[in-house]
Scaffold this motif. Structure first.
Motif, PDB file in Angstrom:
ATOM      1  N   UNK A 105      56.794 -22.879 -62.060  1.00 10.36           N
ATOM      2  CA  UNK A 105      58.406 -22.633 -62.331  1.00 10.36           C
ATOM      3  C   UNK A 105      59.021 -21.832 -61.238  1.00 10.36           C
ATOM      4  N   UNK A 106      60.148 -21.376 -62.041  1.00  7.44           N
ATOM      5  CA  UNK A 106      60.996 -20.594 -61.147  1.00  7.44           C
ATOM      6  C   UNK A 106      60.566 -19.030 -61.344  1.00  7.44           C
ATOM      7  N   UNK A 107      60.021 -18.860 -62.996  1.00  8.02           N
ATOM      8  CA  UNK A 107      59.669 -17.211 -62.807  1.00  8.02           C
ATOM      9  C   UNK A 107      57.815 -17.302 -62.163  1.00  8.02           C
ATOM     10  N   UNK A 108      57.548 -18.061 -62.470  1.00  7.40           N
ATOM     11  CA  UNK A 108      55.645 -17.902 -62.010  1.00  7.40           C
ATOM     12  C   UNK A 108      55.530 -17.862 -59.822  1.00  7.40           C
ATOM     13  N   UNK A 135      63.251 -20.244 -43.050  1.00  7.17           N
ATOM     14  CA  UNK A 135      63.306 -21.558 -43.048  1.00  7.17           C
ATOM     15  C   UNK A 135      63.798 -22.105 -44.736  1.00  7.17           C
ATOM     16  N   UNK A 136      64.387 -21.005 -45.352  1.00 13.08           N
ATOM     17  CA  UNK A 136      64.390 -21.499 -46.838  1.00 13.08           C
ATOM     18  C   UNK A 136      65.512 -22.183 -47.194  1.00 13.08           C
ATOM     19  N   UNK A 137      64.693 -23.062 -48.538  1.00 12.51           N
ATOM     20  CA  UNK A 137      66.144 -24.264 -48.731  1.00 12.51           C
ATOM     21  C   UNK A 137      66.922 -24.248 -49.172  1.00 12.51           C
ATOM     22  N   UNK A 138      68.149 -24.327 -49.465  1.00 13.91           N
ATOM     23  CA  UNK A 138      69.056 -23.906 -51.011  1.00 13.91           C
ATOM     24  C   UNK A 138      68.438 -23.773 -52.196  1.00 13.91           C
ATOM     25  N   UNK A 139      67.556 -24.461 -52.249  1.00 11.48           N
ATOM     26  CA  UNK A 139      66.753 -24.753 -54.009  1.00 11.48           C
ATOM     27  C   UNK A 139      65.808 -23.670 -53.125  1.00 11.48           C
ATOM     28  N   UNK A 140      65.353 -22.923 -52.942  1.00 11.33           N
ATOM     29  CA  UNK A 140      64.408 -22.067 -52.599  1.00 11.33           C
ATOM     30  C   UNK A 140      64.696 -20.968 -52.587  1.00 11.33           C
ATOM     31  N   UNK A 141      66.449 -20.536 -52.900  1.00 12.37           N
ATOM     32  CA  UNK A 141      66.880 -19.180 -52.599  1.00 12.37           C
ATOM     33  C   UNK A 141      66.598 -18.340 -53.864  1.00 12.37           C
ATOM     34  N   UNK A 142      66.731 -19.023 -55.077  1.00 10.52           N
ATOM     35  CA  UNK A 142      66.059 -18.006 -56.185  1.00 10.52           C
ATOM     36  C   UNK A 142      65.208 -17.467 -56.339  1.00 10.52           C
ATOM     37  N   UNK A 143      63.692 -17.833 -55.591  1.00  2.00           N
ATOM     38  CA  UNK A 143      62.657 -17.860 -55.821  1.00  2.00           C
ATOM     39  C   UNK A 143      62.206 -16.434 -54.992  1.00  2.00           C
TER      40      UNK A 143
END
Length: 334
Positions: A105-108, A135-143
């Motif tokens: 998940x996001x935290x992991x 090359x991070x997508x918008x969905x990956x930014x929180x990670x």
């Protein structure tokens, strides 16, 4: 979680590396043999890391130390010429070098990123001043978010999504002037008596592909003398593996490629990567796009990522921009 760092071309990958990347359908370029072959051709050292949780692989990372080479010569695997930033990037592609198992998940995922960064700093020491997550997508930014991290947009990639049931339908959607030009190009190249069009071939002549790739990259760079050729062994290894295919134009007599585009399977569809074309016949590069679009329609593949660069041209074929970002994670001084 714990990280195992290794040097492609300078040591074996951790146990379970290939099994993990294949299970995630990450693409053939993630496999150990292709990372090793890419490292042969790079003046910048590559490093990769496998993250385990309770002994099981859950994430993988890959990248190179140094965004820009400061010397124009090869060095032993894992040896850097000078300190620099570590860029998470899959070799010879437009993708960021980050892969997560579906169970995270996001935290992991955030914890996996931090685990890799800490292990990388221990391995590289003062040679590495921080990590540039490419090359991070918008969905990956929180990670990738965190204190003291900077985020910047970079050149978007261009994605063409399949929405037609025939090439006639594809051409009909284009503006009139563009439709007439591409239709004429498609017919002219297809009818050329000196060329054979190849669609989704599993293999290509490795020596000729190496040369065409080098000539093309030299043409579009301000530092042609610094372009390191991809060795024929790189293409030999691709030719042996599923998940990679070539669209190409071959000389009718000799059967050698005069142009090609390497297309890789990804979870989202296809991704184009290495390309090359000889001079002498115009518009082959554009014709390869049309052959790929036709094959998308025939096979039902949902989309193809044409990569960044030449955005206006790619959008004129029906592609749409997809935003990408770089996240900078500086290391504190030792």
């Amino acid at each position: 979680m714990r990280a195992e760092i290794f040097v492609p071309g300078g040591g074996a990958a951790p146990d379970g590396w290939d099994a993990f990347v294949r299970a995630g359908r990450a693409g053939v370029l993630w496999e150990e043999a292709l990372l090793e072959a890419a490292a042969w051709a790079s003046p910048r050292p590559y490093f990769a890391g496998l993250i385990r949780d309770a002994g099981e692989p859950v994430a993988a990372f890959c990248g190179r130390l140094g965004v820009f080479p400061l010397v124009r010569r090869f060095r032993p695997a894992g040896r850097a010429a000078s300190p620099g930033w570590f860029q998470t990037r899959l070799p010879y592609s437009f993708s960021g070098g980050r892969l997560y198992g579906p169970q995270l998940g996001r935290t992991e995922r955030r914890f996996a990123v931090r685990t890799f960064e800490r292990a990388l700093r221990r391995r590289l020491g003062a040679r590495c001043v921080g990590v540039l997550h490419f090359a991070a997508t918008a969905a990956e930014l929180p990670d990738l978010a965190g204190p003291a991290r900077l985020r910047r947009p970079i050149a978007p990639t261009t994605v063409l999504r399949t929405r037609w049931d025939s090439m006639d339908a594809y051409f009909a959607e284009l503006p009139r002037g563009r439709r007439r030009r591409l239709t004429a190009l498609y017919e002219r190249v297809g009818d050329d008596p000196e060329l054979v069009s190849v669609v989704a071939a599993p293999a290509i002549d490795p020596v000729r592909a190496s040369r065409l790739d080098q000539l093309t990259r030299m043409k579009y760079t301000g530092r042609p003398e610094g372009v390191a050729p991809l060795p024929p062994g790189y293409f030999e290894r691709l030719n042996e593996r599923p998940g990679a295919a070539y669209f190409a134009h071959l000389e009718k007599g000799a059967g050698l490629p005069v142009s090609f585009d390497l297309v890789l399977d990804t979870p989202e569809g296809w991704m184009t990567t290495v390309t090359g074309a000889a001079g002498g016949v115009r518009d082959l590069y554009f014709d390869l796009y049309l052959r790929e679009i036709e094959q998308l329609i025939v096979t039902g593949v949902p989309a193809v990522d044409f990569g960044p660069g030449m955005r206006a041209i790619k959008e004129s074929f029906g592609g749409e921009p997809l935003a990408r970002y770089a996240v900078v994670a500086p290391f504190a001084p030792w």
